[in-house]
Design an enzyme around this catalytic site. Structure first.
Site, PDB file in Angstrom:
ATOM      1  N   PRO A  96       0.852  -1.200   0.000  1.00  0.00           N
ATOM      2  CG  PRO A  96       0.095  -0.963   2.191  1.00  0.00           C
ATOM      3  CD  PRO A  96       0.834  -1.900   1.282  1.00  0.00           C
ATOM      4  CD  GLU A 116      -3.082   4.753   6.433  1.00  0.00           C
ATOM      5  OE1 GLU A 116      -3.464   4.745   7.605  1.00  0.00           O
ATOM      6  OE2 GLU A 116      -1.990   5.268   6.067  1.00  0.00           O
ATOM      7  CB  CYS A 157       3.973   3.223  16.235  1.00  0.00           C
ATOM      8  SG  CYS A 157       4.682   2.927  17.862  1.00  0.00           S
ATOM      9  CG  HIS A 213       8.459  -1.159   7.023  1.00  0.00           C
ATOM     10  ND1 HIS A 213       8.038  -0.301   6.035  1.00  0.00           N
ATOM     11  CD2 HIS A 213       9.775  -0.929   7.169  1.00  0.00           C
ATOM     12  CE1 HIS A 213       9.062   0.432   5.610  1.00  0.00           C
ATOM     13  NE2 HIS A 213      10.136   0.062   6.302  1.00  0.00           N
ATOM     14  CG  ASN A 228       6.905  -3.515   3.501  1.00  0.00           C
ATOM     15  OD1 ASN A 228       6.628  -2.545   4.179  1.00  0.00           O
ATOM     16  ND2 ASN A 228       7.089  -3.424   2.204  1.00  0.00           N
ATOM     17  N   GLY A 229       9.989  -3.830   3.258  1.00  0.00           N
ATOM     18  CA  GLY A 229      11.050  -2.886   3.560  1.00  0.00           C
ATOM     19  C   GLY A 229      12.354  -3.175   2.848  1.00  0.00           C
ATOM     20  N   GLY A 230      12.340  -4.118   1.901  1.00  0.00           N
ATOM     21  CA  GLY A 230      13.580  -4.526   1.262  1.00  0.00           C
ATOM     22  C   GLY A 230      13.956  -3.790   0.004  1.00  0.00           C
ATOM     23  CB  ALA A 255       6.955  -0.270  -0.818  1.00  0.00           C
ATOM     24  NE  ARG A 256      11.911   2.813  -0.459  1.00  0.00           N
ATOM     25  CZ  ARG A 256      13.242   2.829  -0.338  1.00  0.00           C
ATOM     26  NH1 ARG A 256      13.943   3.821  -0.893  1.00  0.00           N
ATOM     27  NH2 ARG A 256      13.868   1.880   0.318  1.00  0.00           N
TER      28      ARG A 256
END
Length: 496
Positions: free
Chosen positions: A37, A62, A135, A186, A217-219, A245-246
């Site tokens: 997302p 989102e 969070c 993430h 996620n976050g790689g 994502a990116r």
């Protein structure tokens, strides 16, 4: 009052003809490639493009619960989509049948009951419901429990890791007990940005602790630059699936096992979807800029930067003919639907027999600066001690045009020409009333002694006197208008 030509249906209706669509497949989160997302990126064109290139599941951007609860579910027969439309007629969420079993709706929420209301609003048009917990707060697990019990779709959540691994593991165990289908992690803390390294170790510890699927996620960038890197990241985190994502924002063909496709090809394909599904040009432009990145200063990048419409974007990428063809096709569909449902788009619901009509439009260039027909009509009603004009404006969503009926002294007036905005439609209705009564409407060259008299009276008044400090009523606002006319200031009745 607002007319909807599309089919507004209860939550159990499907994409066409109001038929019910039952989901026979439960979304599986094992061994999946997932589009993350992303705000302003995860709209329908990007989701469809990711599916084309091999994504198994796609998340929408989102969307906040309060915004969604204001929306109406509308079946858009022109685009073959389901639209969730805000009171200002903006489409907040758009989906189509092709992605129905693979799109996950992500919401931002801090209230369990609101979250459940949103889930029930969209559940028949999506494959899953996700809560962006960021969070996590104390109420987060209550929201998840409420959703699991109250919706027929699998529920997931997306979190970041906490400052300590112990706290993170304690949290995910509580999350698992709510009964959710999967959790996305993430691998960064809340305050960390993309330039900080992702913690594969933390994701791995979570995956080894839970029995439900964990989505890593976050790689992007550090780990994922091509298709084969996705599997390497999955193995490094021991996760069930990977969410990108990116790297997918930069080139959605990252999901293609054959390898990345040329960016020019990817962008053209994206633009075609954007035009086909009437994506707003500003959103299309934003996504294309994310793809171009360092090429924004190229000739094509400069053309994109200057584009102020979907048509100009298409022309910048050599798709001008496609834009014209698709526009004709969509307009043909609208015309066919309008012809098929004349009772829904003809005249306002009231008996039109007493309505005085003319084929007129409001052209700002033909009128004196800072004077509009609505202002003139309001001032005339005030002078004649009549009630203020009442405007009843409707919209046909098939072409998003507006028509307004104004009531003055119990007589209705209407332009037979539909306009592109509510304000323009109301101005046109005011013109019909003024012309029918032989009254000045503020056109260039028109003379009205009463206007000039009021301008002189208003100009002669002390601007700081007590009269100017009274609460403004319509008549007083008109006097302020004439003060503005004499001073060159902006009219206090903008929109009138």
């Amino acid at each position: 009052m607002c007319w909807i030509l599309f089919k507004q249906t209860a939550s159990k209706t499907g994409f066409s003809r109001g038929r019910m669509i039952e989901h026979t497949l439960s979304l599986c989160y094992h061994n999946k490639l997932i589009l993350a997302p992303m705000v302003r990126v995860g709209t329908l064109p990007m989701r469809l493009l990711a599916l084309d290139y091999g994504a198994d599941i796609v998340y929408c951007e989102e969307l906040i619960d309060l915004k969604m609860l204001q929306c109406k579910r509308v079946v858009n027969e022109v685009l073959s989509t389901v639209d969730f439309v805000a009171p200002d007629d903006r489409v907040v969420f758009r989906t189509c049948e092709r992605e129905q079993n693979r799109v996950v709706f992500q919401m931002g929420t801090s209230d369990a009951e609101r979250a459940l209301a949103v889930a029930r609003l969209v559940e028949n048009d999506v494959a899953g419901i996700d809560v962006n917990m960021g969070c996590p707060k104390e109420y987060s697990t209550k929201i998840l429990s409420t959703l699991v019990k109250g919706t027929r779709r699998p529920v997931t959540c997306k979190i970041r890791i906490l400052p300590s691994l112990e706290d993170t593991l304690s949290l995910v165990k509580r999350i698992e007990r709510t009964g959710i289908a999967a959790v996305t992690v993430h691998g960064r803390k809340r305050e960390e940005r993309p330039q900080h390294p992702v913690s594969c170790e933390a994701i791995k510890a979570i995956a080894e602790t839970l029995s439900i699927p964990v989505i890593a996620n976050g790689g992007s960038h550090d780990h994922i630059q091509k298709y084969l890197d996705i599997e390497d990241f999955r193995q490094a985190t021991a996760a069930s699936s990977v969410m990108v994502a990116r790297a997918a924002m930069w080139n959605p063909s990252i999901f293609l096992k054959e390898g990345l496709r040329p960016l020019e090809e990817v962008m053209q394909k994206y633009i075609r979807y954007a035009v086909q599904y009437e994506n707003h040009y500003t959103n299309t432009k934003y996504c294309l800029c994310q793809m171009l990145r360092e090429q924004l200063e190229s000739p094509q990048g400069r053309l994109l930067h200057a584009a102020q419409s979907s048509q100009e974007i298409c022309e910048a990428f050599g798709l001008g003919a496609f834009y014209e063809e698709m526009t004709r096709e969509l307009n043909t569909r609208r015309a066919e639907l309008l012809a098929r449902t004349p009772e829904a788009v003809g005249e306002p619901a009231e008996d039109p027999s007493g309505v005085i009509k003319m084929a007129v439009k409001f052209d700002r260039r033909a009128y004196s600066p800072q004077i509009t027909p609505k202002m003139c009509l309001l001032e005339w009603c005030r002078k004649e001690k009549l009630a203020q004009p009442v405007y009843d404006t409707v919209q046909r969503p098939l072409d998003r045009l507006f028509c307004s009926v104004v009531t003055v002294a119990e007589q209705k007036y209407q332009s037979t020409l539909w306009d592109k905005s509510k304000k323009l439609a109301e101005q046109a209705a005011a013109i019909v009333c003024l012309r029918s009564r032989g009254l000045p409407e503020g056109r260039l060259g028109e003379e009205s002694p009463s206007w000039h008299k009021r301008k002189r009276e208003a100009t002669d008044q002390d601007p700081g006197g007590p009269r100017n400090q009274e609460q403004a009523v319509p008549g007083e606002l008109c006097k302020k208008l004439f003060v503005a006319l004499g001073s060159g200031e902006e009219s206090p009745l903008e929109g009138w």
